[in-house]
Design an enzyme around this catalytic site. Sequence first.
Site, mmCIF file in Angstrom:
data_model
loop_
_atom_site.group_PDB
_atom_site.id
_atom_site.type_symbol
_atom_site.label_atom_id
_atom_site.label_comp_id
_atom_site.label_asym_id
_atom_site.label_seq_id
_atom_site.Cartn_x
_atom_site.Cartn_y
_atom_site.Cartn_z
ATOM 1 N N ASP A 13 45.894 -44.918 62.741
ATOM 2 C CA ASP A 13 45.362 -46.113 62.083
ATOM 3 C C ASP A 13 44.868 -47.155 63.093
ATOM 4 O OD1 ASP A 13 44.689 -47.678 59.910
ATOM 5 O OD2 ASP A 13 46.683 -48.555 59.719
ATOM 6 N N ASN A 61 41.583 -42.848 50.707
ATOM 7 C CA ASN A 61 40.465 -43.277 51.564
ATOM 8 C C ASN A 61 39.091 -43.093 50.897
ATOM 9 O OD1 ASN A 61 42.148 -42.327 54.634
ATOM 10 N ND2 ASN A 61 41.877 -44.375 53.777
HETATM 11 C C1 IPE Z 1 46.340 -44.438 56.426
HETATM 12 O O1 IPE Z 1 45.618 -45.516 56.879
HETATM 13 C C2 IPE Z 1 45.445 -43.239 56.309
HETATM 14 C C3 IPE Z 1 45.004 -42.649 57.569
HETATM 15 C C4 IPE Z 1 45.344 -43.049 58.755
HETATM 16 C C5 IPE Z 1 44.166 -41.501 57.435
HETATM 17 P P1 IPE Z 1 44.943 -46.556 55.876
HETATM 18 O O2 IPE Z 1 44.240 -47.539 56.733
HETATM 19 O O3 IPE Z 1 44.140 -45.845 54.857
HETATM 20 O O4 IPE Z 1 46.221 -47.201 55.177
HETATM 21 P P2 IPE Z 1 46.378 -48.623 54.455
HETATM 22 O O5 IPE Z 1 45.258 -48.754 53.489
HETATM 23 O O6 IPE Z 1 46.336 -49.657 55.526
HETATM 24 O O7 IPE Z 1 47.732 -48.564 53.819
HETATM 25 C C1 IPE Z 2 42.326 -45.029 60.288
HETATM 26 O O1 IPE Z 2 41.705 -46.183 60.769
HETATM 27 C C2 IPE Z 2 41.352 -43.912 60.055
HETATM 28 C C3 IPE Z 2 41.166 -43.564 58.652
HETATM 29 C C4 IPE Z 2 41.817 -44.061 57.631
HETATM 30 C C5 IPE Z 2 40.139 -42.575 58.375
HETATM 31 P P1 IPE Z 2 41.184 -47.286 59.771
HETATM 32 O O2 IPE Z 2 39.771 -46.976 59.419
HETATM 33 O O3 IPE Z 2 42.101 -47.418 58.625
HETATM 34 O O4 IPE Z 2 41.220 -48.585 60.678
HETATM 35 P P2 IPE Z 2 41.640 -50.034 60.202
HETATM 36 O O5 IPE Z 2 43.018 -49.929 59.640
HETATM 37 O O6 IPE Z 2 40.638 -50.454 59.188
HETATM 38 O O7 IPE Z 2 41.592 -50.835 61.458
HETATM 39 MG MG MG Z 3 43.730 -48.574 58.293
#
Ligand code: IPE
Ligand code: IPE
Ligand code: MG
Length: 230
Positions: A13, A61
Amino acid sequence: MENIPQHIGFIMDGNGRWAKKRGMPRNFGHDRGAAVFKKTINWCRELGVKCATFYAFSTENWRRPPDEIKGIMDLLRRYLKDIRESADENIRIIILGDISPFDGDIREELTDIMRTSKDNTGFIVGIALNYGGRAEICRAAKTLAEKYSRGEITDITEELIGEYLYTSDMPPLDLVIRPSGEQRLSNFLIWQAAYAEFVFMDVLWPDFTKKDLEYAIREYAGRDRRFGGI
Ligand code: IPE
Ligand code: IPE
Ligand code: MG
């Protein structure tokens, strides 16, 4: 280091925030994140970990804008070559999640990589794609309910549910590492994490280093896992 976790789950993340800090599009962060994913596999192997599962795309997602989702799918397509190379290095690849909504070429390649790497013994890499812990448990429950109604099983046990999860061929989940400062599971391995240790870190995933991994493992090694005992 002693007391190395056998199976680590990584919630990759912070890619979006990493890119934003640099005034770049979010998909630039996903690109960098994918490079760290590849390096982390090697660091885990060097440190004596047996299995690592990476959360790459959740069932939630899909709520993201279409251009970001397209960017992630294009990235996955480009990464298939690397994933295939890992499979050639005696690494077993297990995909967790329902890949049926993905494009045909990605689906076929992932299915083939899983099939051909099935007997590899060097290391296990789990990649969670369109994965959600609730969906995973629901799927196991449906399968077991059908078996029950056909009389093939007479009881539904924790062990049996475990056998119908994507992780059935993996060692138990010992440690979950979540960078980015968020302190939640976001539907990642919710069944398997029942007795896992958690290490939350402020580093954004594209900045995650071997030192960060070593820190998390040291932290894990110092924990007293009682599993309900004393
Ligand atoms: C969790 O991250 C999913 C992945 C890393 C693939 P998210 O960014 O989607 O989670 P939330 O929305 O902050 O809980
Ligand atoms: C995690 O990084 C990757 C996926 C969920 C695909 P994020 O895209 O959630 O990054 P932040 O949390 O918005 O910084
Ligand atoms: Mg995220």
